[in-house]
Design a protein around this motif. Structure first.
Motif, short mmCIF file in Angstrom:
data_model
loop_
_atom_site.label_atom_id
_atom_site.label_comp_id
_atom_site.label_asym_id
_atom_site.label_seq_id
_atom_site.Cartn_x
_atom_site.Cartn_y
_atom_site.Cartn_z
N LYS A 59 -15.41 -57.43 -12.97
CA LYS A 59 -16.41 -58.64 -13.10
C LYS A 59 -16.19 -59.45 -14.50
CE LYS A 59 -20.78 -57.83 -12.09
NZ LYS A 59 -22.05 -57.01 -12.25
N LYS A 74 -15.05 -67.11 -11.85
CA LYS A 74 -14.69 -66.71 -10.44
C LYS A 74 -14.86 -67.80 -9.33
CE LYS A 74 -17.34 -63.82 -7.10
NZ LYS A 74 -18.53 -62.87 -7.01
N ASN A 91 -18.35 -53.47 -15.59
CA ASN A 91 -17.05 -53.29 -14.79
C ASN A 91 -16.08 -54.47 -14.91
OD1 ASN A 91 -15.71 -53.16 -12.48
ND2 ASN A 91 -17.25 -53.05 -10.97
N ASN A 141 -27.81 -67.40 -7.45
CA ASN A 141 -26.98 -66.73 -6.61
C ASN A 141 -25.83 -65.99 -7.63
OD1 ASN A 141 -27.76 -69.38 -4.86
ND2 ASN A 141 -27.78 -67.51 -3.81
N GLN A 142 -25.58 -66.72 -8.53
CA GLN A 142 -24.63 -66.09 -9.64
C GLN A 142 -24.89 -66.70 -11.04
OE1 GLN A 142 -20.42 -66.46 -8.27
NE2 GLN A 142 -19.74 -67.50 -10.31
N ASP A 179 -34.60 -65.31 -11.43
CA ASP A 179 -33.66 -64.38 -10.94
C ASP A 179 -33.57 -64.63 -9.50
OD1 ASP A 179 -31.49 -62.17 -11.40
OD2 ASP A 179 -33.28 -61.25 -10.34
N VAL A 217 -21.23 -62.05 -13.47
CA VAL A 217 -19.78 -62.07 -13.83
C VAL A 217 -19.68 -62.44 -15.38
CG1 VAL A 217 -18.73 -62.38 -11.75
CG2 VAL A 217 -19.18 -64.15 -12.96
N SER A 243 -25.13 -56.66 -17.37
CA SER A 243 -24.04 -55.61 -16.78
C SER A 243 -24.42 -54.91 -15.48
CB SER A 243 -23.70 -54.61 -17.88
OG SER A 243 -25.21 -53.72 -18.04
N LYS A 244 -25.77 -54.79 -15.31
CA LYS A 244 -26.36 -54.07 -13.90
C LYS A 244 -26.52 -55.03 -12.97
CE LYS A 244 -28.15 -50.27 -16.76
NZ LYS A 244 -29.66 -49.81 -17.29
N ASN A 245 -26.67 -56.21 -13.18
CA ASN A 245 -26.91 -57.30 -12.26
C ASN A 245 -25.76 -57.56 -11.32
OD1 ASN A 245 -27.54 -59.98 -10.94
ND2 ASN A 245 -29.35 -59.61 -12.11
N GLU A 246 -25.91 -57.46 -10.02
CA GLU A 246 -24.87 -57.81 -9.26
C GLU A 246 -24.44 -59.06 -9.09
OE1 GLU A 246 -25.96 -56.13 -5.35
OE2 GLU A 246 -25.92 -53.90 -5.85
N LYS A 247 -25.22 -60.05 -9.55
CA LYS A 247 -24.92 -61.52 -9.34
C LYS A 247 -24.20 -61.79 -10.58
CE LYS A 247 -29.49 -62.35 -8.58
NZ LYS A 247 -30.56 -63.03 -8.12
#
Length: 250
Positions: A204, A21, A201, A143-144, A139, A177, A171-175
């Motif tokens: 991602k 990313k 997703n 940040n990523q 966690d 990819v 897979s559920k963690n917004e941070k």
């Protein structure tokens, strides 16, 4: 903290993010030693392929290649020593890589906490093979997550490379990819199954050609880009290979 050793000292270097990313972003890399997997094509095998272990590697056929003496490839540093090195580098994007960094979550959490006290502008990314669930403290600082799950082409048994709870956490963690190394159509089929099984997703997901030379990467480039267009995933190259070649510490 156990770090990989390069040229007689801890492998900490200022370069650019070569994959995923944030490709092209100036970054500091802190390479931890030790890994819980043993990928046959790993280009950082000096973090785990120790003398006396039974693991096989693609480099085994190269003249002069041999397993690494553990004491010669690990540099143990105190937190203050690492901070002293990092403070002198004019960059605030820190990439924790390895090896598998999540094997040392306690030590890395302390490092991130100390750096944030010095400068709230620090951004923390971690590379991970996606088999270990981060604890709450780790966690909170990250940040990523650059999750790079290993496929069957890595020669790791499925029971150790594919951990359902860890997959579902990321897979559920917004941070998070995901980045997958692709060499064949079979690899793509495996990625499709993983995306489906764990509801990842596709936006991602980053697909990256396998290769440690410009020529090998370029040979797969057009084919894999077309597959990304079909699947709705992202394509990522290995920018550092194109710029520096297959070298350490760059």
């Amino acid at each position: 903290m156990k770090l990989a050793k390069l040229n007689g000292k801890a492998e900490i270097f200022h370069s650019i993010q070569g994959e995923g990313k944030n490709i092209g972003k100036p970054s500091i890399f802190v390479r931890t030693s030790l890994c819980n997997l043993h990928c046959r094509w790993c280009d950082t095998d000096y973090t785990w392929n120790w003398e006396g272990t039974p693991f096989t590697h693609d480099y085994d056929s190269l003249p002069g290649y041999k397993k690494y003496k553990k004491s010669e490839y690990i540099e143990e540093l105190e937190l203050t020593d690492i901070i002293s090195i990092l403070k002198d580098i004019p960059c605030k994007n820190l990439v924790l890589t390895g090896g598998e960094p999540l094997l040392q979550q306690t030590e890395l959490s302390e490092l991130m906490a100390a750096l944030r006290k010095l400068d709230s502008g620090y951004w923390f990314e971690t590379e991970t093979n996606g088999t270990i669930i981060p604890n709450a403290k780790f966690d909170a600082f990250i940040n990523q997550y650059n999750v790079s799950p290993k496929l069957s082409n890595s020669n790791n048994p499925q029971k150790i490379r594919e951990k359902e709870e860890a997959y579902r956490f990321f897979s559920k963690n917004e941070k998070a990819v995901f980045k997958f190394v692709i060499a064949t159509d079979e690899d793509l089929d495996e990625v499709k199954r993983l995306i489906s099984d764990y509801s990842i997703n596709s936006q991602k997901v980053y697909l990256m050609p396998e290769g440690t030379t410009r020529e090998k990467l370029n040979a797969k480039q057009q084919w894999l880009i077309e597959e990304c267009k079909t699947l709705g995933t992202n394509y990522t190259d290995r920018l550092h290979i194109h710029i520096y070649g297959n070298k350490r510490g760059v």
